[in-house]
Design a protein around this motif. Structure first.
Motif, PDB file in Angstrom:
ATOM      1  N   THR A 161       0.842  -1.189   0.000  1.00 17.26           N
ATOM      2  CA  THR A 161       0.000   0.000   0.000  1.00 17.26           C
ATOM      3  C   THR A 161       0.880   1.244   0.000  1.00 17.26           C
ATOM      4  O   THR A 161       1.737   1.412   0.882  1.00 17.26           O
ATOM      5  CB  THR A 161      -0.920   0.036   1.237  1.00 17.26           C
ATOM      6  OG1 THR A 161      -1.761  -1.122   1.231  1.00 17.26           O
ATOM      7  CG2 THR A 161      -1.801   1.290   1.223  1.00 17.26           C
ATOM      8  N   ASN A 162       0.684   2.080  -0.997  1.00 17.15           N
ATOM      9  CA  ASN A 162       1.356   3.372  -1.014  1.00 17.15           C
ATOM     10  C   ASN A 162       0.562   4.369  -0.181  1.00 17.15           C
ATOM     11  O   ASN A 162      -0.658   4.470  -0.300  1.00 17.15           O
ATOM     12  CB  ASN A 162       1.481   3.891  -2.448  1.00 17.15           C
ATOM     13  CG  ASN A 162       2.181   5.231  -2.493  1.00 17.15           C
ATOM     14  OD1 ASN A 162       3.362   5.335  -2.171  1.00 17.15           O
ATOM     15  ND2 ASN A 162       1.456   6.281  -2.878  1.00 17.15           N
ATOM     16  N   VAL A 163       1.267   5.084   0.679  1.00 17.01           N
ATOM     17  CA  VAL A 163       0.641   6.115   1.519  1.00 17.01           C
ATOM     18  C   VAL A 163       1.104   7.471   0.991  1.00 17.01           C
ATOM     19  O   VAL A 163       2.274   7.832   1.137  1.00 17.01           O
ATOM     20  CB  VAL A 163       1.033   5.955   2.995  1.00 17.01           C
ATOM     21  CG1 VAL A 163       0.346   7.012   3.840  1.00 17.01           C
ATOM     22  CG2 VAL A 163       0.697   4.554   3.497  1.00 17.01           C
ATOM     23  N   ALA A 164       0.212   8.192   0.357  1.00 16.48           N
ATOM     24  CA  ALA A 164       0.540   9.508  -0.195  1.00 16.48           C
ATOM     25  C   ALA A 164       0.562  10.519   0.943  1.00 16.48           C
ATOM     26  O   ALA A 164      -0.480  10.988   1.393  1.00 16.48           O
ATOM     27  CB  ALA A 164      -0.479   9.909  -1.250  1.00 16.48           C
ATOM     28  N   VAL A 165       1.749  10.831   1.417  1.00 13.96           N
ATOM     29  CA  VAL A 165       1.859  11.725   2.574  1.00 13.96           C
ATOM     30  C   VAL A 165       1.504  13.158   2.170  1.00 13.96           C
ATOM     31  O   VAL A 165       0.736  13.828   2.846  1.00 13.96           O
ATOM     32  CB  VAL A 165       3.265  11.655   3.186  1.00 13.96           C
ATOM     33  CG1 VAL A 165       3.351  12.557   4.418  1.00 13.96           C
ATOM     34  CG2 VAL A 165       3.618  10.213   3.574  1.00 13.96           C
ATOM     35  N   THR A 166       2.058  13.635   1.068  1.00 18.53           N
ATOM     36  CA  THR A 166       1.659  14.926   0.509  1.00 18.53           C
ATOM     37  C   THR A 166       1.298  14.710  -0.953  1.00 18.53           C
ATOM     38  O   THR A 166       1.647  13.696  -1.563  1.00 18.53           O
ATOM     39  CB  THR A 166       2.772  15.993   0.587  1.00 18.53           C
ATOM     40  OG1 THR A 166       3.677  15.837  -0.505  1.00 18.53           O
ATOM     41  CG2 THR A 166       3.524  15.919   1.908  1.00 18.53           C
ATOM     42  N   LEU A 167       0.624  15.698  -1.517  1.00 18.37           N
ATOM     43  CA  LEU A 167       0.320  15.716  -2.954  1.00 18.37           C
ATOM     44  C   LEU A 167       1.041  16.873  -3.636  1.00 18.37           C
ATOM     45  O   LEU A 167       0.609  17.362  -4.681  1.00 18.37           O
ATOM     46  CB  LEU A 167      -1.193  15.800  -3.179  1.00 18.37           C
ATOM     47  CG  LEU A 167      -1.985  14.575  -2.711  1.00 18.37           C
ATOM     48  CD1 LEU A 167      -3.477  14.795  -2.897  1.00 18.37           C
ATOM     49  CD2 LEU A 167      -1.534  13.312  -3.437  1.00 18.37           C
ATOM     50  N   GLY A 168       2.155  17.264  -3.047  1.00 17.49           N
ATOM     51  CA  GLY A 168       2.957  18.346  -3.612  1.00 17.49           C
ATOM     52  C   GLY A 168       2.546  19.706  -3.074  1.00 17.49           C
ATOM     53  O   GLY A 168       1.488  19.873  -2.470  1.00 17.49           O
TER      54      GLY A 168
END
Length: 293
Positions: free
Chosen positions: A79-86
């Motif tokens: 599972t990828n955890v997107a910590v920020t979206l830029g």
């Protein structure tokens, strides 16, 4: 051979697009004189679970060699955890869609910690914005307690980018607060690891898959086609890993592409031990090595 267009050909299936990228990666391996590596058969077992804490959309591809192989060879749930979206707010919705497309190609699940991602995640955020840091830390602690992953990927503590370093600090604090027993795999990109202890080879096919997935981050690669440089980055990891892991003065492994990590065992949230140095050739199942943890 000219590189493929930056944007995917819409009329191609994912398999046809992958074949195009594989044909582009193969000459790199041939130039390096690396023998072809047959992929090991997948083991019929439930596997484990892994969380990739990606500071930005695209990091899941750049550091994805180990989880990609664990998923394919041993049935792990990744599972990828997107910590920020830029930092560009106007691009966040688009970056999420690009990230979804990249993770689909890799076979990774994909989640975000908040709709817009975490904000102001820097090494000094805990001091400057203690309430924000505490709120974001609690979110990660809750996720770790719910998922209990056996493996966590995170940037190393000096990865040369403020958000990467902030993610390292946040995840380490969350692992301690959750009193988690797991394995941490520190990754590198903006700055290299001083003392990696695992080198994970990727075959031409897996390397092509990583480049293909990275190419799905369209807005990023249009301004800087760094996906085309990923094979060179992975090739240089073989040079460095051959000395840092196999030992100074030893013969370099005959890999074309590999990714370096530093793996450490955590017990109840505290460092227990660094894992033994290990080379992980593409022709041998990672599960065999993993059982020795």
């Amino acid at each position: 051979m000219l590189p493929p267009a930056l944007k995917p050909e819409r009329h191609l299936s994912d398999a046809e697009d992958l074949a195009r990228w594989q044909a582009w990666v193969e000459p790199f391996a041939e130039l390096l004189g690396a023998p072809a590596s047959a992929a090991p058969a997948r083991l019929e077992q439930a596997g484990g679970s892994c969380l990739i804490f990606a500071p930005h959309p695209d990091d899941e591809c750049i550091v994805g060699a180990l989880p990609l192989r664990l998923r394919r060879e041993a049935g792990w749930q990744i599972t990828n955890v997107a910590v920020t979206l830029g930092s560009n707010r106007t691009r966040r919705a688009e970056r999420w869609q690009e990230l979804e497309a990249a993770c689909a190609l890799l076979g990774f699940a994909n989640i975000r910690l908040r709709e817009e991602g975490f904000e102001d995640l820097k090494p000094d955020t805990a001091t400057r914005e203690p309430a924000l840091w505490r709120s974001q830390l609690e979110t990660v602690v809750e996720l770790l307690r719910e998922r209990r992953p056996q493996l966590i990927l995170l940037p190393h503590s000096h990865d040369g980018n403020a958000t990467h370093i902030g993610v390292h600090r946040l995840v380490c604090e969350a692992v301690a607060a959750a009193r988690l027993t797991t394995v941490l795999a520190e990754t590198e990109f903006w700055s290299t690891l001083d003392t990696p202890n695992w080198m994970v080879e990727t075959s031409v096919a897996d390397t092509a898959r990583l480049v293909q997935a990275l190419s799905r981050h369209l807005g990023e690669v249009e301004r800087n086609p760094y996906h085309l440089r990923l094979p060179a980055f992975l090739a240089d990891s073989v040079r460095r890993g051959g000395e840092l892991i196999a030992g100074a003065g030893t013969a370099a492994p005959d890999y074309a592409f590999a990714t370096l990590y530093r793996l450490s065992a955590m017990r109840d949230g505290a460092l227990a031990a660094d894992l033994a140095a290990r080379l992980c050739p593409a022709g041998e199942s990672l599960q065999t090595a993993w059982l020795g943890l």
